[in-house]
Write a protein that holds these residues in place. Structure first.
Motif, PDB file in Angstrom:
ATOM      1  N   MET A   1      46.356  25.018  57.471  1.00 29.35           N
ATOM      2  CA  MET A   1      45.995  25.367  56.110  1.00 29.35           C
ATOM      3  C   MET A   1      47.244  25.758  55.332  1.00 29.35           C
ATOM      4  O   MET A   1      48.226  26.229  55.895  1.00 29.35           O
ATOM      5  CB  MET A   1      45.007  26.531  56.111  1.00 29.35           C
ATOM      6  CG  MET A   1      43.639  26.191  56.672  1.00 29.35           C
ATOM      7  SD  MET A   1      42.475  27.550  56.565  1.00 29.35           S
ATOM      8  CE  MET A   1      42.144  27.575  54.845  1.00 29.35           C
ATOM      9  N   TYR A  35      40.506  36.794  48.282  1.00 32.46           N
ATOM     10  CA  TYR A  35      39.691  35.798  48.982  1.00 32.46           C
ATOM     11  C   TYR A  35      38.225  36.208  48.971  1.00 32.46           C
ATOM     12  O   TYR A  35      37.340  35.364  48.840  1.00 32.46           O
ATOM     13  CB  TYR A  35      40.169  35.619  50.423  1.00 32.46           C
ATOM     14  CG  TYR A  35      41.636  35.285  50.561  1.00 32.46           C
ATOM     15  CD1 TYR A  35      42.341  34.645  49.539  1.00 32.46           C
ATOM     16  CD2 TYR A  35      42.340  35.621  51.706  1.00 32.46           C
ATOM     17  CE1 TYR A  35      43.689  34.349  49.672  1.00 32.46           C
ATOM     18  CE2 TYR A  35      43.678  35.319  51.843  1.00 32.46           C
ATOM     19  CZ  TYR A  35      44.350  34.684  50.820  1.00 32.46           C
ATOM     20  OH  TYR A  35      45.678  34.395  50.950  1.00 32.46           O
ATOM     21  N   LYS A  43      31.244  26.698  43.516  1.00 33.55           N
ATOM     22  CA  LYS A  43      31.973  25.764  44.360  1.00 33.55           C
ATOM     23  C   LYS A  43      33.101  25.153  43.556  1.00 33.55           C
ATOM     24  O   LYS A  43      32.942  24.932  42.366  1.00 33.55           O
ATOM     25  CB  LYS A  43      31.044  24.641  44.843  1.00 33.55           C
ATOM     26  CG  LYS A  43      30.041  25.089  45.855  1.00 33.55           C
ATOM     27  CD  LYS A  43      29.200  23.919  46.306  1.00 33.55           C
ATOM     28  CE  LYS A  43      28.155  24.386  47.290  1.00 33.55           C
ATOM     29  NZ  LYS A  43      27.275  23.308  47.707  1.00 33.55           N
ATOM     30  N   ASN A  46      34.095  29.321  46.230  1.00 37.51           N
ATOM     31  CA  ASN A  46      33.443  30.117  47.273  1.00 37.51           C
ATOM     32  C   ASN A  46      33.667  29.504  48.657  1.00 37.51           C
ATOM     33  O   ASN A  46      33.779  30.221  49.643  1.00 37.51           O
ATOM     34  CB  ASN A  46      31.963  30.325  46.976  1.00 37.51           C
ATOM     35  CG  ASN A  46      31.180  29.040  46.892  1.00 37.51           C
ATOM     36  OD1 ASN A  46      31.733  27.954  46.931  1.00 37.51           O
ATOM     37  ND2 ASN A  46      29.878  29.166  46.758  1.00 37.51           N
ATOM     38  N   ILE A  47      33.774  28.201  48.732  1.00 37.41           N
ATOM     39  CA  ILE A  47      34.054  27.549  50.009  1.00 37.41           C
ATOM     40  C   ILE A  47      35.482  27.839  50.450  1.00 37.41           C
ATOM     41  O   ILE A  47      35.740  28.120  51.631  1.00 37.41           O
ATOM     42  CB  ILE A  47      33.795  26.030  49.905  1.00 37.41           C
ATOM     43  CG1 ILE A  47      32.313  25.781  49.621  1.00 37.41           C
ATOM     44  CG2 ILE A  47      34.237  25.307  51.165  1.00 37.41           C
ATOM     45  CD1 ILE A  47      31.977  24.364  49.254  1.00 37.41           C
ATOM     46  N   ILE A  48      36.408  27.798  49.501  1.00 35.86           N
ATOM     47  CA  ILE A  48      37.804  28.120  49.803  1.00 35.86           C
ATOM     48  C   ILE A  48      37.924  29.574  50.256  1.00 35.86           C
ATOM     49  O   ILE A  48      38.618  29.882  51.230  1.00 35.86           O
ATOM     50  CB  ILE A  48      38.699  27.825  48.591  1.00 35.86           C
ATOM     51  CG1 ILE A  48      38.737  26.323  48.321  1.00 35.86           C
ATOM     52  CG2 ILE A  48      40.104  28.390  48.778  1.00 35.86           C
ATOM     53  CD1 ILE A  48      39.376  25.937  47.005  1.00 35.86           C
ATOM     54  N   THR A  50      35.630  31.407  51.665  1.00 32.40           N
ATOM     55  CA  THR A  50      35.039  31.516  53.003  1.00 32.40           C
ATOM     56  C   THR A  50      36.022  31.035  54.063  1.00 32.40           C
ATOM     57  O   THR A  50      36.224  31.697  55.089  1.00 32.40           O
ATOM     58  CB  THR A  50      33.739  30.697  53.081  1.00 32.40           C
ATOM     59  OG1 THR A  50      32.830  31.170  52.088  1.00 32.40           O
ATOM     60  CG2 THR A  50      33.106  30.809  54.450  1.00 32.40           C
ATOM     61  N   GLY A  51      36.667  29.909  53.815  1.00 29.76           N
ATOM     62  CA  GLY A  51      37.641  29.390  54.769  1.00 29.76           C
ATOM     63  C   GLY A  51      38.829  30.314  54.953  1.00 29.76           C
ATOM     64  O   GLY A  51      39.294  30.523  56.074  1.00 29.76           O
ATOM     65  N   LEU A  52      39.304  30.887  53.859  1.00 33.36           N
ATOM     66  CA  LEU A  52      40.438  31.804  53.953  1.00 33.36           C
ATOM     67  C   LEU A  52      40.074  33.082  54.705  1.00 33.36           C
ATOM     68  O   LEU A  52      40.864  33.592  55.502  1.00 33.36           O
ATOM     69  CB  LEU A  52      40.957  32.136  52.556  1.00 33.36           C
ATOM     70  CG  LEU A  52      41.693  30.995  51.853  1.00 33.36           C
ATOM     71  CD1 LEU A  52      41.895  31.325  50.383  1.00 33.36           C
ATOM     72  CD2 LEU A  52      43.017  30.723  52.532  1.00 33.36           C
ATOM     73  N   PHE A  54      37.733  33.345  57.024  1.00 29.51           N
ATOM     74  CA  PHE A  54      37.630  32.988  58.442  1.00 29.51           C
ATOM     75  C   PHE A  54      39.011  32.837  59.065  1.00 29.51           C
ATOM     76  O   PHE A  54      39.226  33.212  60.220  1.00 29.51           O
ATOM     77  CB  PHE A  54      36.821  31.706  58.637  1.00 29.51           C
ATOM     78  CG  PHE A  54      35.341  31.957  58.734  1.00 29.51           C
ATOM     79  CD1 PHE A  54      34.813  32.750  59.739  1.00 29.51           C
ATOM     80  CD2 PHE A  54      34.474  31.388  57.824  1.00 29.51           C
ATOM     81  CE1 PHE A  54      33.462  32.993  59.830  1.00 29.51           C
ATOM     82  CE2 PHE A  54      33.113  31.623  57.899  1.00 29.51           C
ATOM     83  CZ  PHE A  54      32.607  32.427  58.913  1.00 29.51           C
ATOM     84  N   HIS A  55      39.950  32.319  58.306  1.00 25.99           N
ATOM     85  CA  HIS A  55      41.323  32.200  58.792  1.00 25.99           C
ATOM     86  C   HIS A  55      41.904  33.589  59.076  1.00 25.99           C
ATOM     87  O   HIS A  55      42.549  33.802  60.106  1.00 25.99           O
ATOM     88  CB  HIS A  55      42.182  31.469  57.757  1.00 25.99           C
ATOM     89  CG  HIS A  55      43.588  31.260  58.189  1.00 25.99           C
ATOM     90  ND1 HIS A  55      44.010  30.143  58.838  1.00 25.99           N
ATOM     91  CD2 HIS A  55      44.681  32.060  58.067  1.00 25.99           C
ATOM     92  CE1 HIS A  55      45.291  30.239  59.095  1.00 25.99           C
ATOM     93  NE2 HIS A  55      45.727  31.404  58.637  1.00 25.99           N
ATOM     94  N   THR A  58      40.390  34.967  62.299  1.00 27.61           N
ATOM     95  CA  THR A  58      40.987  34.429  63.525  1.00 27.61           C
ATOM     96  C   THR A  58      42.391  34.983  63.746  1.00 27.61           C
ATOM     97  O   THR A  58      42.771  35.253  64.895  1.00 27.61           O
ATOM     98  CB  THR A  58      41.019  32.888  63.503  1.00 27.61           C
ATOM     99  OG1 THR A  58      41.733  32.452  62.350  1.00 27.61           O
ATOM    100  CG2 THR A  58      39.626  32.310  63.502  1.00 27.61           C
TER     101      THR A  58
END
Length: 69
Positions: A1, A35, A43, A46-48, A50-52, A54-55, A58
């Motif tokens: 990413m 984030y 959209k 909100n998808i971006i 969510t991905g950030l 989750f990143h 992790t």
């Protein structure tokens, strides 16, 4: 990413036992707040967001798995 491009400004770029949370500019708690705010937009923001998040999650679990120094 693309969020991991901030690792290139670190010195050294890679260090095995370094926690990236609150070390790199895009991995700070302030950035995570941005984030989180993205979750409340339409959209694709909100998808971006969510991905950030989750990143960041992790990366945080990697910090928990590090040996104590």
């Amino acid at each position: 990413m693309l969020v991991d491009l901030d690792h290139l400004v670190a010195n050294p770029i890679f260090q095995a036992n370094r926690c990236s949370i609150n070390f790199h500019p895009l991995h700070t708690y302030y950035a995570m707040l941005v984030y989180f705010v993205l979750l409340f937009f339409r959209k694709p923001f909100n998808i971006i967001g969510t991905g950030l998040l989750f990143h960041m999650l992790t990366d945080f679990t990697d910090c928990l798995m590090m040996p104590a120094s």
